[in-house]
Design an enzyme around this catalytic site. Structure first.
Site, PDB file in Angstrom:
ATOM      1  N   THR A   1       0.838  -1.208   0.000  1.00 23.48           N
ATOM      2  CA  THR A   1       0.000   0.000   0.000  1.00 23.48           C
ATOM      3  C   THR A   1       0.871   1.256   0.000  1.00 23.48           C
ATOM      4  O   THR A   1       0.625   2.199  -0.761  1.00 23.48           O
ATOM      5  CB  THR A   1      -0.923   0.006   1.236  1.00 23.48           C
ATOM      6  OG1 THR A   1      -1.786  -1.126   1.150  1.00 23.48           O
ATOM      7  CG2 THR A   1      -1.753   1.273   1.314  1.00 23.48           C
TER       8      THR A   1
ATOM      9  N   CYS B   1     -21.781  -7.194   2.935  1.00 21.53           N
ATOM     10  CA  CYS B   1     -21.957  -7.575   4.335  1.00 21.53           C
ATOM     11  C   CYS B   1     -20.665  -8.109   4.948  1.00 21.53           C
ATOM     12  O   CYS B   1     -20.560  -8.243   6.164  1.00 21.53           O
ATOM     13  CB  CYS B   1     -23.071  -8.609   4.455  1.00 21.53           C
ATOM     14  SG  CYS B   1     -22.898  -9.981   3.329  1.00 21.53           S
TER      15      CYS B   1
END
Lengths: 80, 375
Positions: free
Chosen positions: B77, B320
């Site tokens: 990242t 979810c």
């Protein structure tokens, strides 16, 4: 604003994914072939999953508008 | 060679692979030999510096780049943030980044933080139309184009090398999903990779910046060995990451062929044996080790939980299961079903029996979850 004249509107405002699509499948048979069925849902997945469901199940995704209270509404035409 | 293997049933190598056996002894030895500050002139410091230079050379060799183009960062990242924003900072044209809609969130967050974004859509298979990126790149104030080498969720390999950009618009490529597994494409000015995805230790990212690229650090500087990175070097881990990378590159022809065939089995069996399922991503031009599919009327969290109870570890892009409670932006951009989603990615030692066991269990589980809602 509501743009489509629907035969049946399903209130799935408070239902989480994937319940709006499940409700759509359950109630498809409640409208006649050629008529419109709408699902009102705040679930952000519905905007993708209702058109995808139409493609997978051979129904026609008509488009999205908003219910009277501003909630997103997804409109489907029953083809079979 | 002995060493750690994936826990049985762990079909989530795309999230993280266990340490490659070739890296384990290197890591243990380097923990003892490479603890010192590589900038110091004393003996332990020179020892650490030697290991760090070795890691850089081995990484450059494995990737086919120059050693001075390699920077180690604390994560993939961070390599993405540095690589992309450094090109933006170095641009003479402006701070607009033209990027695909299916870039990793690291790219999207970097753009949101330090640039302006212009997004390009994808096909139903997750492929980015190069013409649209090229068209977008011509606009004024476009400083950088960002295109991943391959998609981390659906596996589709992008045609990065085929991009034809203006001379003063550099390309950033996020290679985190493919580094080590596939050769790097041509044509980029900066690229990023992540060691824990190829079997190196976590906490190691690789930033590549081409010798002639206009790259300026977007963050505060430091006085370390490598002017592009900041903070104390993690010498043992970068050396282990380099050893793993060399091993992965050396064995990739054999491993990729095996993994590609295993994923073909999953793609075929799932499509055939589970009703109302959508197997997505490019079936051929894809990463060898991963596949994504979505099951209609299935709660993604329930599916992950039930599979875990039966010993299968898989990821999901369903809303979810996400911390953000929004569906995967990749699946959304492709216009494919986002609920009931499974991303399966085989490990280096996953066998045909492992994927068959998964495919045997899946139809019953999906039927059981659907039965809970009367479908």
């Amino acid at each position: 604003m509501t743009a489509y004249d629907v035969a049946l509107e399903l209130d799935c405002r408070d239902l989480p994914c994937p319940m709006p699509v499940i409700e759509l499948a359950r109630h498809l048979g409640d409208v006649e072939v050629g008529r419109l069925l709408a699902v009102v849902a705040h679930d952000p997945a519905a905007a993708v999953d209702v058109p995808a469901w139409c493609r997978m199940k051979g129904q026609d995704y008509v488009g999205a508008d908003t219910a009277a209270d501003g909630a997103p509404r997804h409109v489907v035409r029953r083809l079979s | 060679m002995t060493g750690p293997v994936a826990r049985e049933g762990d079909l989530d190598s795309a999230s993280s692979a266990p340490l490659h056996p070739a890296a384990r002894d290197v890591l243990l030895a380097a923990l003892d030999r490479g603890y010192a500050d590589p900038r110091r002139l004393h003996r332990p410091g020179r020892e650490a510096r030697l290991l760090l230079d070795n890691a850089r050379e081995a990484t450059a060799d494995a990737l086919g780049v120059r050693p001075d183009e390699v920077t180690f960062t604390p994560s993939g990242t961070h390599a993405v943030h540095l690589g992309l924003l450094g090109l933006v900072r170095g641009s003479r044209r402006g701070d607009v980044v033209v990027h695909s809609a299916v870039e990793h969130s690291a790219v999207r967050h970097a753009v949101a933080w330090g640039a302006r974004g212009a997004e390009v859509g994808v096909t139903g298979e997750g492929r980015v139309p190069l013409g649209e990126l090229e068209q977008g790149a011509i606009a004024p104030e476009v400083g950088v184009v960002a295109l991943q080498t391959a998609n981390h969720e659906v596996g589709t390999v992008q045609d990065v090398g085929g991009l034809d950009l203006p001379d003063d618009v550099p390309l950033f490529t996020d290679a985190c999903a493919s580094m080590g597994r596939l050769p790097l494409p041509d044509g980029w000015a900066a690229a990023a990779g992540s060691a824990h995805k190829w079997g190196g230790p976590a906490g190691v990212g690789v930033l590549l910046v081409r010798k002639r690229a206009r790259w300026r650090s977007p963050f505060p500087a430091d006085d370390r060995v490598d002017e592009r990175s900041t903070g104390f070097e993690n010498v043992p881990s970068v050396l282990a990451a380099a050893a793993a990378l060399q091993a992965v590159v050396a064995e990739r022809e054999e491993v990729n062929a095996r993994q590609h065939a295993l994923v073909d089995v999953v793609r075929r069996r799932v499509a055939k044996e589970v009703p109302d399922v959508e197997v997505v991503g490019d079936p051929d031009r894809r990463l060898p080790h991963l596949v994504t599919f979505s099951c209609l009327y299935v709660d993604g969290e329930a599916l992950v939980t039930e599979l875990d109870r039966r010993g299968f570890g898989i990821a999901s892009g369903s809303a979810c299961t996400a911390s953000t409670l929004t569906p995967s932006h990749v699946l959304e951009a492709m216009g494919v079903l986002t609920h009931g989603n499974v991303r399966l990615s085989v490990q280096r030692d996953t066998t045909r029996a492992d994927v068959d066991a998964f495919c045997d269990a899946l139809p019953g589980l999906v039927a059981e979850i659907r039965a809970r809602v009367g479908l």
